[in-house]
Design an enzyme around this catalytic site. Structure first.
Site, PDB file in Angstrom:
ATOM      1  N   PHE A  35      73.199  70.912 136.969  1.00 39.13           N
ATOM      2  CA  PHE A  35      74.264  71.603 136.240  1.00 39.13           C
ATOM      3  C   PHE A  35      73.774  72.890 135.588  1.00 39.13           C
ATOM      4  CE2 PHE A  35      76.678  71.459 131.985  1.00 39.13           C
ATOM      5  CZ  PHE A  35      77.687  72.298 132.443  1.00 39.13           C
ATOM      6  N   ASP A  76      53.444  61.985 139.026  1.00 36.63           N
ATOM      7  CA  ASP A  76      52.375  61.902 138.043  1.00 36.63           C
ATOM      8  C   ASP A  76      51.810  63.290 137.769  1.00 36.63           C
ATOM      9  OD1 ASP A  76      50.633  62.526 140.159  1.00 36.63           O
ATOM     10  OD2 ASP A  76      50.069  60.439 140.475  1.00 36.63           O
ATOM     11  N   ASN A 111      62.845  62.862 130.440  1.00 36.66           N
ATOM     12  CA  ASN A 111      62.700  63.774 129.308  1.00 36.66           C
ATOM     13  C   ASN A 111      61.258  63.740 128.788  1.00 36.66           C
ATOM     14  OD1 ASN A 111      65.495  64.916 128.717  1.00 36.66           O
ATOM     15  ND2 ASN A 111      65.947  62.740 128.798  1.00 36.66           N
ATOM     16  N   TYR A 161      68.943  59.805 123.087  1.00 37.20           N
ATOM     17  CA  TYR A 161      68.750  61.080 123.779  1.00 37.20           C
ATOM     18  C   TYR A 161      68.208  62.143 122.830  1.00 37.20           C
ATOM     19  CZ  TYR A 161      69.926  65.417 126.243  1.00 37.20           C
ATOM     20  OH  TYR A 161      69.874  66.649 126.826  1.00 37.20           O
ATOM     21  N   LYS A 165      64.561  64.088 122.970  1.00 39.53           N
ATOM     22  CA  LYS A 165      64.465  65.546 122.989  1.00 39.53           C
ATOM     23  C   LYS A 165      63.595  66.069 121.846  1.00 39.53           C
ATOM     24  CE  LYS A 165      66.799  67.171 126.532  1.00 39.53           C
ATOM     25  NZ  LYS A 165      66.158  68.022 127.554  1.00 39.53           N
TER      26      LYS A 165
END
Length: 333
Positions: A35, A76, A111, A161, A165
């Site tokens: 996106f 990795d 993340n 989330y 972050k």
């Protein structure tokens, strides 16, 4: 000064001086077919940069953008380092990650784990690379109504989330301090634009509106309470900010908010999408049964203007129209 002092880390130049937007750079975009990544890649190529999108499922992006396959969630450190050595980027943009439709374990991998491995892999390169991280407004959590969130605000995320972050931001900032990379973290608001993720609120609404349109019926949207106030920002504005973060020297080592500096309700955004679609719609919003609505997020975007020379658009009508048109193009009529 020692090598790991903040001041010393700030003065070490990246692989190429990032002080001239006219100078073509080699840019690697992680999550480059997604996106956010896809329009970032296109915009970079339009500026004359050499761009490689790295993604699990390679998709053609357009002229001037190469695509390389790599499952970033599973790769990795050695695999990431091999790709970076091969591509030899001046800048790495991390547009991977996400929250919609992912479990906590998946969010952690794409993340935090990815960023930790990226830092170690980039640290093995001969010279420092600039890493532009797309962070999130959700790192801050919530603040009292009618207040803004500056970059100095202590993060207090209220969802996993946001916690993940924050961990990414802390890791990148520390890696910058140690001189391993040159980091820029953009804490981005709730993005609206073409290619909206299907699991997001607006993605779900767009799909239901298209279904009603194709069936020639009046749409009926039965949704959860929509009173939460958030900072919504257009996709094109976010792309513009990323391009500036690639080249502006004063951005090095910074965490910078990217939003509209306006709190708007989810209800307003849904209505804006309905208006853009021109689909006759009955919007039915569930009554809130818990405490009064207090979810409020509004970013202070003064630093973005000062450091990047960036400012957001006045409204989101164009972005919402593009969201709607793209949603229609995705599924054959």
């Amino acid at each position: 000064m020692t090598d790991d002092s903040p001041e010393d880390a700030m003065t070490i130049a990246p692989r190429r001086p990032a002080d001239d937007a006219r100078q073509p750079l080699r840019v690697t975009v992680l999550g480059g077919t997604g996106f956010l990544g896809r329009p970032i890649c296109r915009a970079l190529a339009d500026q004359g940069h050499s761009v490689v999108a790295v993604a699990r499922n390679p998709k053609a992006i357009g002229s001037g953008v190469a695509v390389r396959a790599l499952d970033l969630a599973a790769a990795d450190v050695d695999e990431i380092a091999e790709v970076l050595r091969d591509l030899d980027p001046d800048v790495v943009i991390n547009a991977a990650g996400g929250m919609w439709g992912l479990t906590e374990t998946q969010m952690l991998a794409v993340n935090v784990t990815l960023v930790e491995r990226l830092i170690e892999a980039a640290g093995r390169l001969p010279r420092r690379v600039r890493v532009v991280q797309l962070g999130s407004v959700h790192e801050y959590g919530l603040v009292p109504v009618d207040t803004s969130m500056p970059e100095q605000l202590t993060p207090a995320p209220v969802m996993p989330y946001g916690e993940f972050k924050v961990r990414c931001t802390i890791a990148l900032t520390e890696a910058h301090r140690q001189g391993l990379i040159e980091s820029v973290t953009l804490r981005v608001g709730n993005v609206i634009g073409a290619g909206q993720p299907g699991h997001s609120l607006l993605g779900v609404v767009a799909a239901r509106l298209r279904d009603a349109q194709r069936a020639g019926e009046r749409a009926r949207l039965e949704l959860a309470p929509l009173g939460s106030q958030r900072d919504f920002v257009g996709l094109s504005d976010v792309v513009a900010a990323v391009l500036l973060a690639v080249t502006r020297p004063d951005a090095a080592g910074r965490v910078i908010n990217i939003g509209r500096g306006v709190a708007a309700s989810a209800r307003d955004m849904v209505q804006l999408l309905i208006d853009a679609s021109e689909v006759p719609t009955d919007l039915v919003e569930a009554e809130r049964t818990g405490p009064a609505e207090t979810t409020w997020q509004r970013l202070d975007v003064g630093l973005a203007a000062e450091v990047l020379g960036w400012s957001p658009s006045d409204d989101l009508h164009t972005e919402m129209k593009q969201l709607w048109e793209h949603a229609g193009a995705e599924v054959p009529a």
